[in-house]
Motif scaffolding. Structure first.
Motif, PDB file in Angstrom:
ATOM      1  N   LEU A 192       0.814  -1.250   0.029  1.00 52.11           N
ATOM      2  CA  LEU A 192       0.104   0.007  -0.110  1.00 52.11           C
ATOM      3  C   LEU A 192       0.822   1.324  -0.113  1.00 52.11           C
ATOM      4  O   LEU A 192       0.664   2.362  -0.750  1.00 52.11           O
ATOM      5  CB  LEU A 192      -1.024  -0.050   1.338  1.00 52.11           C
ATOM      6  CG  LEU A 192      -1.991  -0.817   1.172  1.00 52.11           C
ATOM      7  CD1 LEU A 192      -2.712  -1.230   2.625  1.00 52.11           C
ATOM      8  CD2 LEU A 192      -3.396  -0.285   0.264  1.00 52.11           C
ATOM      9  N   LEU A 193       1.978   1.158   0.778  1.00 50.86           N
ATOM     10  CA  LEU A 193       2.690   2.208   0.849  1.00 50.86           C
ATOM     11  C   LEU A 193       3.449   2.754  -0.503  1.00 50.86           C
ATOM     12  O   LEU A 193       3.629   3.674  -0.942  1.00 50.86           O
ATOM     13  CB  LEU A 193       3.988   2.243   2.065  1.00 50.86           C
ATOM     14  CG  LEU A 193       4.839   3.092   2.165  1.00 50.86           C
ATOM     15  CD1 LEU A 193       4.501   4.403   2.546  1.00 50.86           C
ATOM     16  CD2 LEU A 193       6.049   2.493   3.471  1.00 50.86           C
ATOM     17  N   ALA A 218       9.249   0.280   6.597  1.00 47.50           N
ATOM     18  CA  ALA A 218       8.318   1.163   6.114  1.00 47.50           C
ATOM     19  C   ALA A 218       8.863   2.825   6.012  1.00 47.50           C
ATOM     20  O   ALA A 218       8.616   3.421   4.882  1.00 47.50           O
ATOM     21  CB  ALA A 218       7.226   1.375   7.363  1.00 47.50           C
ATOM     22  N   LEU A 219       9.911   3.109   7.002  1.00 46.97           N
ATOM     23  CA  LEU A 219      10.753   4.161   6.643  1.00 46.97           C
ATOM     24  C   LEU A 219      11.375   4.147   5.657  1.00 46.97           C
ATOM     25  O   LEU A 219      11.591   5.043   4.669  1.00 46.97           O
ATOM     26  CB  LEU A 219      11.596   4.317   8.044  1.00 46.97           C
ATOM     27  CG  LEU A 219      10.627   4.830   9.105  1.00 46.97           C
ATOM     28  CD1 LEU A 219      11.773   4.839  10.432  1.00 46.97           C
ATOM     29  CD2 LEU A 219      10.172   6.225   9.121  1.00 46.97           C
ATOM     30  N   GLU A 220      12.149   3.112   5.231  1.00 48.44           N
ATOM     31  CA  GLU A 220      13.090   2.971   4.158  1.00 48.44           C
ATOM     32  C   GLU A 220      12.313   2.964   2.833  1.00 48.44           C
ATOM     33  O   GLU A 220      12.747   3.654   1.812  1.00 48.44           O
ATOM     34  CB  GLU A 220      13.683   1.578   4.154  1.00 48.44           C
ATOM     35  CG  GLU A 220      14.637   1.181   2.936  1.00 48.44           C
ATOM     36  CD  GLU A 220      15.162  -0.382   3.027  1.00 48.44           C
ATOM     37  OE1 GLU A 220      15.695  -0.663   1.815  1.00 48.44           O
ATOM     38  OE2 GLU A 220      15.052  -1.027   4.004  1.00 48.44           O
ATOM     39  N   HIS A 221      11.136   2.501   2.769  1.00 50.18           N
ATOM     40  CA  HIS A 221      10.195   2.612   1.595  1.00 50.18           C
ATOM     41  C   HIS A 221       9.152   3.801   1.489  1.00 50.18           C
ATOM     42  O   HIS A 221       8.293   3.852   0.550  1.00 50.18           O
ATOM     43  CB  HIS A 221       9.346   1.362   1.483  1.00 50.18           C
ATOM     44  CG  HIS A 221      10.420   0.081   0.975  1.00 50.18           C
ATOM     45  ND1 HIS A 221      10.977   0.020  -0.192  1.00 50.18           N
ATOM     46  CD2 HIS A 221      11.043  -0.857   1.847  1.00 50.18           C
ATOM     47  CE1 HIS A 221      11.722  -1.193  -0.104  1.00 50.18           C
ATOM     48  NE2 HIS A 221      11.844  -1.488   1.249  1.00 50.18           N
ATOM     49  N   VAL A 226       6.672   6.578  11.570  1.00 44.25           N
ATOM     50  CA  VAL A 226       6.173   5.217  12.155  1.00 44.25           C
ATOM     51  C   VAL A 226       5.553   5.447  13.651  1.00 44.25           C
ATOM     52  O   VAL A 226       6.262   6.162  14.233  1.00 44.25           O
ATOM     53  CB  VAL A 226       7.050   4.105  11.712  1.00 44.25           C
ATOM     54  CG1 VAL A 226       7.420   3.792  10.348  1.00 44.25           C
ATOM     55  CG2 VAL A 226       8.368   4.475  12.622  1.00 44.25           C
ATOM     56  N   ILE A 227       4.724   4.364  13.729  1.00 47.03           N
ATOM     57  CA  ILE A 227       4.394   4.497  15.336  1.00 47.03           C
ATOM     58  C   ILE A 227       4.294   3.100  15.622  1.00 47.03           C
ATOM     59  O   ILE A 227       3.896   2.045  15.093  1.00 47.03           O
ATOM     60  CB  ILE A 227       2.718   4.765  15.275  1.00 47.03           C
ATOM     61  CG1 ILE A 227       2.807   6.399  14.618  1.00 47.03           C
ATOM     62  CG2 ILE A 227       2.232   4.714  16.693  1.00 47.03           C
ATOM     63  CD1 ILE A 227       1.188   6.839  14.426  1.00 47.03           C
ATOM     64  N   ASP A 228       4.935   2.886  16.775  1.00 46.46           N
ATOM     65  CA  ASP A 228       4.648   1.557  17.704  1.00 46.46           C
ATOM     66  C   ASP A 228       3.652   1.584  18.384  1.00 46.46           C
ATOM     67  O   ASP A 228       3.374   2.151  19.572  1.00 46.46           O
ATOM     68  CB  ASP A 228       6.054   1.376  18.545  1.00 46.46           C
ATOM     69  CG  ASP A 228       5.900  -0.038  19.290  1.00 46.46           C
ATOM     70  OD1 ASP A 228       4.961  -0.846  19.239  1.00 46.46           O
ATOM     71  OD2 ASP A 228       6.939  -0.333  20.064  1.00 46.46           O
TER      72      ASP A 228
END
Length: 356
Positions: A192-193, A218-221, A226-228
């Motif tokens: 989706l990202l 997610a950050l790389e792409h 991002v959230i934990d």
């Protein structure tokens, strides 16, 4: 030939089965790679309606055991009678679009171009007709797409889940500039990202994911943030970045907590899009939807979007898919190194490919 076959929940075996021969209008494909899907994991744990069972499937007529695998690519090695040899020939790399409906004239979804919501929906590699966890498969041409040069076969095996993400984004009505939350950074969440970034390279896309490696992916792409969800409340974290809440929230987790987090993170008249398969029934506070005039929708698979996805890959609009392939295994290792690995070590992996 060898094939990974589904006998029911918790029971996948590598069997010797006959090598298929292409019929009229079919091609024979030597499978290169097959991805293990999240829905396959669901079916390994419990009964999933679309998967083959002891009752004959309404379209294929098949019962368990069936060959698994619906995310796959390969190379044509033979063609059946009445196949146009100027278009289809041995040596061509292809990807399979496995979804099918009943195709009956009195079926409203099928007759209106939405076979993915046919009440008798099925998938090659789930409901019968062979599958990608085998050395070879024969497939009707209507489900076969040629892979352009420059799109390798391992990336080709990721086109099916990428099509799920593409269909969801397309159905959501997303436009550049809209803010987005994605809950769950498994394969579908990360795809989706990738699709969203192909449309809007610089907009705000927030991803919630408990696994460290998947947050890093997610950050790389392309994730903005991002959230934990184990460390902080998702709606509060979202609204520190986007004060009124996001325009769109994609639920790629399919649990009560993800549903609640999505609804709490949306701004007034925002849109919730469910992309996940749920194992449990959710509790929905309709007054939350009422109070914000939210749009609430869902997507199921895809329908005839493979050519659009393949074109985006060929044009370089979507890149880096191969970096999301975290493990490659042989067919003999499909249970221990594939299914059990994803179930027990999912925080370490995104997409595992099997080479039959």
């Amino acid at each position: 030939m060898k094939a990974g076959r589904y006998y029911g929940p918790g029971d996948i075996r590598v069997d010797d089965i006959p090598n298929p021969v292409p019929k009229s209008g079919q091609v024979k494909v030597k499978v290169a790679w097959n991805g293990i899907c999240g829905s396959d994991l669901h079916a390994y744990l419990t009964n999933v309606p679309v998967y083959a069972s002891k009752e004959p499937h309404r379209v294929t007529g098949e019962t368990v055991p069936v060959t698994l695998g619906h995310e796959f690519s390969g190379t044509i090695v033979d063609v059946g009678p009445e196949v146009d040899a100027t278009k289809w020939a041995p040596g061509m790399d292809v990807v399979i679009e496995p979804i099918f409906g009943c195709s009956k004239g009195d079926c409203f979804p099928c007759s209106n171009g939405t076979r993915n919501i046919c009440p008798h929906i099925g998938f090659i590699g789930i409901s019968g007709w062979g599958g990608g966890l085998a050395e070879y498969i024969t497939v009707d041409l209507q489900y076969v797409h040629i892979l352009p040069k420059g799109v390798p076969l391992d990336v080709g095996a990721c086109i099916e889940p990428l099509a799920v993400a593409y269909h969801a984004v397309k159905r959501s009505g997303f436009t550049p500039g809209q803010t987005v939350l994605i809950i769950g950074a498994g394969p579908i969440g990360l795809f989706l990202l990738k699709v969203l970034r192909s449309i809007d390279p610089s907009g705000t896309i927030i991803v919630s994911e408990p696994a460290v490696i998947r947050r890093e992916f997610a950050l790389e792409h392309g994730a903005t943030q991002v959230i934990d969800p184990k460390a902080e409340q998702v709606p509060a974290a979202v609204k520190r970045t986007v004060a009124p809440g996001v325009h769109l929230a994609f639920d790629a987790a399919g649990i009560q907590a993800s549903l609640d987090a999505c609804l709490g993170s949306l701004r007034q008249r925002g849109t919730y899009v469910n992309v996940a398969i749920w194992e449990a029934t959710a509790t929905l506070d309709v007054n939350v939807i009422l109070g914000k005039e939210l749009n609430f929708t869902s997507t199921l698979g895809y329908d005839r979007v493979h050519p659009e996805v393949i074109a985006l890959l060929a044009m370089g609009k979507i890149t880096g898919i191969e970096k999301l392939i975290t493990k490659r295994i042989s067919l003999n290792d499909v249970v221990e190194g594939g299914f059990k690995c994803l179930l027990n070590e999912k925080e370490k992996h995104v997409k595992i490919l099997v080479k039959p």
